[in-house]
Design a protein around this motif. Structure first.
Motif, PDB file in Angstrom:
ATOM      1  N   ILE A 112       0.834  -1.199   0.000  1.00 41.63           N
ATOM      2  CA  ILE A 112       0.000   0.000   0.000  1.00 41.63           C
ATOM      3  C   ILE A 112       0.866   1.245   0.000  1.00 41.63           C
ATOM      4  N   PHE A 113       1.891   1.233   0.813  1.00 41.62           N
ATOM      5  CA  PHE A 113       2.762   2.405   0.882  1.00 41.62           C
ATOM      6  C   PHE A 113       3.433   2.659  -0.462  1.00 41.62           C
ATOM      7  N   ARG A 114       3.912   1.591  -1.079  1.00 41.69           N
ATOM      8  CA  ARG A 114       4.575   1.730  -2.365  1.00 41.69           C
ATOM      9  C   ARG A 114       3.586   2.275  -3.398  1.00 41.69           C
ATOM     10  N   SER A 115       2.357   1.752  -3.391  1.00 38.62           N
ATOM     11  CA  SER A 115       1.331   2.236  -4.318  1.00 38.62           C
ATOM     12  C   SER A 115       1.066   3.711  -4.100  1.00 38.62           C
ATOM     13  N   MET A 116       1.035   4.087  -2.833  1.00 35.62           N
ATOM     14  CA  MET A 116       0.735   5.473  -2.493  1.00 35.62           C
ATOM     15  C   MET A 116       1.806   6.404  -3.049  1.00 35.62           C
ATOM     16  N   VAL A 117       3.065   6.016  -2.919  1.00 35.25           N
ATOM     17  CA  VAL A 117       4.163   6.817  -3.460  1.00 35.25           C
ATOM     18  C   VAL A 117       4.009   6.937  -4.975  1.00 35.25           C
ATOM     19  N   THR A 118       3.696   5.825  -5.611  1.00 38.69           N
ATOM     20  CA  THR A 118       3.500   5.827  -7.059  1.00 38.69           C
ATOM     21  C   THR A 118       2.356   6.760  -7.451  1.00 38.69           C
ATOM     22  N   ARG A 119       1.223   6.655  -6.735  1.00 41.80           N
ATOM     23  CA  ARG A 119       0.058   7.516  -6.994  1.00 41.80           C
ATOM     24  C   ARG A 119       0.454   8.984  -6.947  1.00 41.80           C
ATOM     25  N   CYS A 120       1.201   9.342  -5.925  1.00 42.90           N
ATOM     26  CA  CYS A 120       1.635  10.723  -5.741  1.00 42.90           C
ATOM     27  C   CYS A 120       2.423  11.184  -6.954  1.00 42.90           C
ATOM     28  N   GLU A 121       3.391  10.391  -7.318  1.00 43.95           N
ATOM     29  CA  GLU A 121       4.248  10.730  -8.447  1.00 43.95           C
ATOM     30  C   GLU A 121       3.419  10.870  -9.717  1.00 43.95           C
ATOM     31  N   GLN A 122       2.504   9.930  -9.945  1.00 43.23           N
ATOM     32  CA  GLN A 122       1.662   9.977 -11.135  1.00 43.23           C
ATOM     33  C   GLN A 122       0.790  11.221 -11.158  1.00 43.23           C
ATOM     34  N   ALA A 123       0.238  11.549  -9.998  1.00 40.05           N
ATOM     35  CA  ALA A 123      -0.639  12.718  -9.923  1.00 40.05           C
ATOM     36  C   ALA A 123       0.135  13.992 -10.240  1.00 40.05           C
ATOM     37  N   ARG A 124       1.346  14.110  -9.711  1.00 40.15           N
ATOM     38  CA  ARG A 124       2.165  15.296  -9.995  1.00 40.15           C
ATOM     39  C   ARG A 124       2.512  15.373 -11.469  1.00 40.15           C
ATOM     40  N   CYS A 125       2.835  14.235 -12.027  1.00 46.56           N
ATOM     41  CA  CYS A 125       3.193  14.161 -13.443  1.00 46.56           C
ATOM     42  C   CYS A 125       1.992  14.570 -14.300  1.00 46.56           C
TER      43      CYS A 125
END
Lengths: 210, 210
Positions: A112-125
């Motif tokens: 979940i934590f890893r997904s959350m980091v990915t989500r953040c990065e994707q959203a910023r991108c």
DNA sequence: CGTCTAGTTGAGCCCTGTCAATAGTAGTGG
DNA sequence: CCACTACTATTGACAGGGCTCAACTAGACG
């Protein structure tokens, strides 16, 4: 229709402890503002996360595909709706107590934590794209993004209609269509059908998309 | 200039175990692409997270203020640069082993996870704004956002220059300026100076900002 | 007072949105 | 097989919002 989950994909380390749920195209998985009672993992199909304005404008924040986790933003006010784009199956993990995911079972917690980091990065991108790219650049970026999900070397299948692409890219259907036509004229892509196309020059597309 | 940290704000439960660092306006805290070696907490001042395109276009993904954690996206390729907007002090928490934050001390771990969820939500909200709001609506939304950070009931101090606001809202300085002028004409705000203004009708501003 | 930077304002243009018409595509039924 | 419908996608004409370029104003600082 609920049954035991098969393990979806090698990239997920989650055990098959959840229940499976099927959704038809356009079906709502989670209404706007409704809190997520489960962490959800897509087995196959595609889900869109979308929110609407009072005046009817619509925005799609993300597309989730096979292997993606979603429903992480539990108990958020104004959470986006989750809808099946096409025929979709997902696994539901009961999430009664993971609102601090720190206390979830170790595997799930880390995932979940890893997904959350990915989500953040994707959203910023995504935000970066919306803030500073022109229409053609956005469409090119979207095609590259789809290509990354795709298993085929240069073929891309668009699961979603033009309206969804437009709402994801902050454009109109007409502009999306015109941009695709332009990329076709430049011989960077070719359209086999409205939903299926070939990327003829991936590096050029990548260059355009910033 | 390094010394013991004072506890920054009531809203953070982090112990004062880090070291403090000061930055002058415009100073780079973390260059673009450079991995974060610390989790950073702002004591006072303001930090912008920004990334640039090859052709000079610039995008600001977020502003962080007092009490905000940043530097969470460790070891990400293409991570955004972090720069001080004004005179700024931050606490550095050594983060040698929290890349899976699951194994950080319990307090820090939970705080990091909560921050991450907040970051995600903010980024999506930002993307939504960029995708579907008109210039005036974006500026209104930005003022509301600043107002939430502000302690004063209807006064807002803009720490950043117009260019930063423009790069955050996906506009140009000229358009930002014109929108502020328009809101002034509509008597929704009044400008005490370029950097300081009063919100005369907050609910109307909120309505405009979608 | 002169210089420098930040911000505002104006004129004109272009990209993208709007509105409308056309063309595919799938499904249904005779 | 074609006819008919309904929907999705494409294309065109036109208008408008925001960008570009340029001039002007306001502070800050020596």
């Amino acid at each position: 229709m609920i049954r035991r989950a098969a393990l979806p994909r090698a990239e997920t380390s989650l055990p098959a402890i959840g229940t499976v749920q099927h959704y038809a195209p356009q079906q709502t998985i989670l209404a706007e503002g409704e809190p997520a009672l489960h962490v959800m993992l897509i087995i196959h199909g595609m889900v869109r996360s979308c929110s609407s304005f009072a005046d009817g404008r619509r925005f799609i924040g993300a597309f989730y595909g096979a292997g993606d986790l979603f429903g992480l933003e539990r108990n958020q006010i104004g959470a986006a709706a989750k809808e099946a784009v096409c025929e979709t199956s997902i696994v539901l993990y009961p999430a009664a107590d993971w609102s601090d995911a720190v206390h979830a079972p170790d595997d799930l917690s880390r995932q979940i934590f890893r997904s959350m980091v990915t989500r953040c990065e994707q959203a910023r991108c995504h935000a970066r794209l919306l803030a500073r790219l022109h229409a053609v650049e956005r469409v090119a970026a979207f095609l590259i993004e789809c290509h990354l999900r795709s298993a085929m070397p240069s073929r891309v299948t668009l699961e979603m209609p033009r309206q969804d692409i437009a709402d994801y890219l902050g454009l109109t259907v007409e502009t999306v269509s015109r941009c695709l036509a332009q990329l076709k004229r430049q011989e960077l892509i070719s359209l086999r059908s409205a939903r299926e196309l070939d990327l003829l020059n991936i590096s050029a597309l990548r260059a355009i998309s910033g």
